[in-house]
Structure formats: structure tokens, C-alpha cells
Design an enzyme around this catalytic site. Structure first.
Site, PDB file in Angstrom:
ATOM      1  N   HIS A 286       0.856  -1.195   0.000  1.00  0.00           N
ATOM      2  CA  HIS A 286       0.000   0.000   0.000  1.00  0.00           C
ATOM      3  C   HIS A 286       0.890   1.242   0.000  1.00  0.00           C
ATOM      4  CE1 HIS A 286      -4.018   1.887   1.129  1.00  0.00           C
ATOM      5  NE2 HIS A 286      -3.175   2.898   1.269  1.00  0.00           N
TER       6      HIS A 286
ATOM      7  N   HIS B 273       1.142   4.957  -2.260  1.00  0.00           N
ATOM      8  CA  HIS B 273       0.698   5.857  -3.326  1.00  0.00           C
ATOM      9  C   HIS B 273       1.937   6.456  -3.991  1.00  0.00           C
ATOM     10  CE1 HIS B 273      -3.612   5.868  -2.212  1.00  0.00           C
ATOM     11  NE2 HIS B 273      -3.133   5.630  -1.007  1.00  0.00           N
TER      12      HIS B 273
ATOM     13  N   HIS C 224      -9.840   0.989  -0.791  1.00  0.00           N
ATOM     14  CA  HIS C 224      -9.704   1.728   0.457  1.00  0.00           C
ATOM     15  C   HIS C 224     -11.038   1.684   1.200  1.00  0.00           C
ATOM     16  CE1 HIS C 224      -5.997   3.222  -1.227  1.00  0.00           C
ATOM     17  NE2 HIS C 224      -5.812   4.103  -0.266  1.00  0.00           N
TER      18      HIS C 224
ATOM     19  N   GLU D 170     -11.017   3.508   6.984  1.00  0.00           N
ATOM     20  CA  GLU D 170     -10.098   4.514   7.517  1.00  0.00           C
ATOM     21  C   GLU D 170     -10.936   5.668   8.081  1.00  0.00           C
ATOM     22  OE1 GLU D 170      -6.222   7.183   6.114  1.00  0.00           O
ATOM     23  OE2 GLU D 170      -7.684   6.534   4.619  1.00  0.00           O
TER      24      GLU D 170
ATOM     25  N   ASP E 186       1.862   4.023   3.114  1.00  0.00           N
ATOM     26  CA  ASP E 186       0.845   4.911   2.549  1.00  0.00           C
ATOM     27  C   ASP E 186       1.469   6.065   1.755  1.00  0.00           C
ATOM     28  OD1 ASP E 186      -1.772   5.608   2.023  1.00  0.00           O
ATOM     29  OD2 ASP E 186      -2.185   6.442   4.004  1.00  0.00           O
ATOM     30  N   ASP E 187       1.792   7.164   2.424  1.00  0.00           N
ATOM     31  CA  ASP E 187       2.415   8.349   1.811  1.00  0.00           C
ATOM     32  C   ASP E 187       3.603   8.752   2.694  1.00  0.00           C
ATOM     33  OD1 ASP E 187       0.161   8.900  -0.198  1.00  0.00           O
ATOM     34  OD2 ASP E 187      -0.924   9.027   1.706  1.00  0.00           O
TER      35      ASP E 187
END
Length: 328
Positions: A13, A15, A193, A196, A274-275
């Protein structure tokens, strides 16, 4: 150096644009003579206040990524960062909306540049990269159809999955059924997704409508233990991003994060960033914090890396090759 740096890792996961190092984006902006200095703090890192502001900073950073060559360079920069953290296999989210505005021809050019960079990066740093195309939830179902058609036309050994990202609180998973059916018919594996910013109800709606193998995040399933049992029984994999969840305020710290309890209850969890530069994290930091919070040891991390590889959307030969690296 961290004791966890050399441990081989698998990430599912990530991005692509969200993994862009701040220095890379600053350099690209300078080349294009664009002033986006307001999105950086005094330390040179991305600076944001809350989730809505994070999205604005994210979009501003993406604004300087304008062509296939920019994405070629981005992929190499991201792969270098991941490999330095011990990642040997990674799957990254790519959006046809960002890469060509949903136009199939433009998307194909972007994807060709990304694939070329992935092959170059694998030769130079040993990390294997695969792509998952995503539609953007808050852009609506019609744009999602275009993204799915782009993905379906380019499905193959590199682009192996399809998913949905964006504002989880808008629209419903069922609104995107056409896009996911299109992707599934093209042979793409499915992730989404959920769980969350919405609770268990959003997860149930996503599972019912889109039938994903994996859920991006999914951590708020812990609020409904019957749902936790269902996820465990079905073998649904959660792409958990603890550092992201803590940075965005879902949980006060790593010790309050449900990843340990979900794992204890038999849910197939994985560890992801994630980021990462936006949340001041890396796979090394995730391992360090999880060790500190739950006393997870090398055996636990190796088990979860293998679990992540089992859930990866790549072919059997690639899995076999990566499995040998995990044993090292």
C-alpha cells in the site's frame, strides 16, 4: 543504522505520488520555475495541519508532475527510498486521472515510462515494483469508468490490480460497481480503500459491492468484532498503515493502534507506509514503532512479510523469486 534496516520487507500500500520525496518535488518545481514553497516547512519537509489541508498539500505537490518523463524520474526516486529501507517487493497505486487525465492514449504513455523506470530501478537497487491502477472516489463513477477502461487495456505483468482511493466519505462503493466489474473481467486483482474514515458499515458496504481481496487500511473493523471474525474467516487482507493512521489522528499513538489486536484475532494484516514523506515515516520506522509498541520481534516481522507476499498481486514466478529474498 536501525536493527530493522536489513530485514527484507514487502509493501502493498504505497501511493506513488504520495511517496515522492520532498527534495524531489522541490527540485522539480525549481526546474519548472513553479513556486510551491508554501507546502514545505522550515525543515524542507511537507507541512500540513489536518486531513483536508494534507489533501491540498498533496495536490500541490502533484501539480509539478506533468508528463511521462517526470513519472519516470519519480519512480526511480521512490524505488531508491524504498530499497534503502529494505523493501524487496512493492506495489504502488497509480491513477489514470493523474497520469493522462483518464485518456487511454496518454495513460499508455505514462505507464510505459513508469514500467521502464521500474525495470531500470530493479536492475539498480534490486526492488521489484508492480502497479495497481486506482480510480478516485470523489471524482465520481463516470471518471472511475474511464480509469477502469484505461487499466483494463493495459493489464498485464506490471499492472496487476485495480482499486479505489480518495475521499471515503463521499458516494457509496456500489456507485463504482461498473468500474470494478470492468477491471475484474480484464483479469485485474481487486483492492479498495475502506475502514479509515468510515467505520465498520463502510467496510461491509465495500465487501458486499466490490468483493475485494484486500482492503486499504480496514483498521476500523476493530469496532465490530463480528466483522473482525468475518475478515479472519474470509482471509481478507488488510493493507495496514499504522504511521499514517497515527499522523492523521485516527489513533493517538502506535500502542493505541489496532494492528496487534487484529493480528491476534486472525486477520491477515500487512505493514505499509501509505504516503511516507508526508507522514515522516518509512518501513524502517514502522518496524521500529511496532517493535516498541508491541514487542514484535524478527520472527513476527518475517511472518508478516511472507503474509504480504502471499497477498501480492504478482505472478507465481515473481513470488517464488521474492520468497527467496525473504528467506535471506
Amino acid at each position: 543504522m536501525s536493527e530493522w534496516a536489513a530485514l527484507p520487507k514487502v509493501e502493498l500500500h504505497l501511493h506513488l505520488e504520495g511517496a515522492a520525496p520532498a527534495a524531489f518535488i522541490r527540485g522539480l518545481a525549481a526546474e519548472k520555475r513553479e513556486d510551491i514553497s508554501g507546502i514545505f516547512g522550515k525543515d524542507g519537509n511537507y507541512a500540513w495541519r489536518d486531513f483536508p489541508h494534507f489533501l491540498k498539500v498533496y495536490e500541490a505537490a502533484c501539480s509539478v508532475l506533468r508528463g511521462p518523463q517526470d513519472y519516470h524520474r519519480l519512480v526511480l526516486a521512490v524505488m531508491e527510498e524504498s530499497a534503502a529501507a529494505g523493501v524487496v517487493y512493492s506495489e504502488c497505486f497509480l491513477s489514470p486521472d493523474f497520469c493522462g487525465g483518464g485518456d487511454p492514449g496518454a495513460w499508455a504513455e505514462y505507464l510505459a515510462a513508469i514500467r521502464e523506470a521500474a525495470a531500470e530501478g530493479e536492475r539498480s537497487c534490486g526492488l521489484t515494483l508492480r502497479g495497481i491502477a486506482t480510480c478516485i472516489r470523489h471524482l465520481g463513477p463516470e471518471r472511475a469508468k474511464r480509469a477502469a477502461l484505461c487499466a483494463a487495456e493495459t493489464a498485464g505483468d506490471f499492472l496487476t490490480g485495480f482499486g479505489i482511493a480518495g475521499d471515503e466519505t463521499l458516494l457509496t462503493p456500489a456507485d463504482f460497481l461498473w468500474a470494478f466489474d470492468c477491471a475484474r473481467e480484464a483479469g485485474l486483482r481487486i483492492t479498495a480503500h475502506a475502514g479509515e474514515w468510515q467505520g465498520p458499515g463502510g467496510i461491509r458496504d465495500t465487501l458486499r459491492a466490490l468483493r475485494p481481496e484486500r482492503l486499504g487500511h480496514g483498521v476500523r473493523a476493530i469496532e465490530d468484532l463480528a466483522l473482525v471474525d468475518e475478515l479472519a474467516e474470509a482471509g481478507t487482507v488488510l493493507e495496514v498503515c499504522p504511521g499514517s493512521n497515527v499522523a492523521l489522528g485516527l489513533y493517538r499513538d502506535f500502542r493505541a493502534h489496532p494492528i496487534h489486536e487484529l493480528d491476534r484475532r486472525g486477520v491477515r494484516v500487512t505493514i505499509n507506509t501509505d504516503d511516507p514523506p508526508f507522514f515522516r515515516t518509512s518501513m524502517i520506522r514502522e518496524y521500529e514503532e511496532l517493535h516498541r509498541a508491541f514487542d514484535w520481534d524478527e520472527g513476527q516481522f518475517r511472518r508478516l512479510a511472507r503474509q504480504a507476499l502471499d497477498a501480492a498481486f504478482c505472478d507465481a514466478d515473481t513470488k517464488s523469486r521474492i520468497a527467496k529474498k525473504l528467506e535471506g
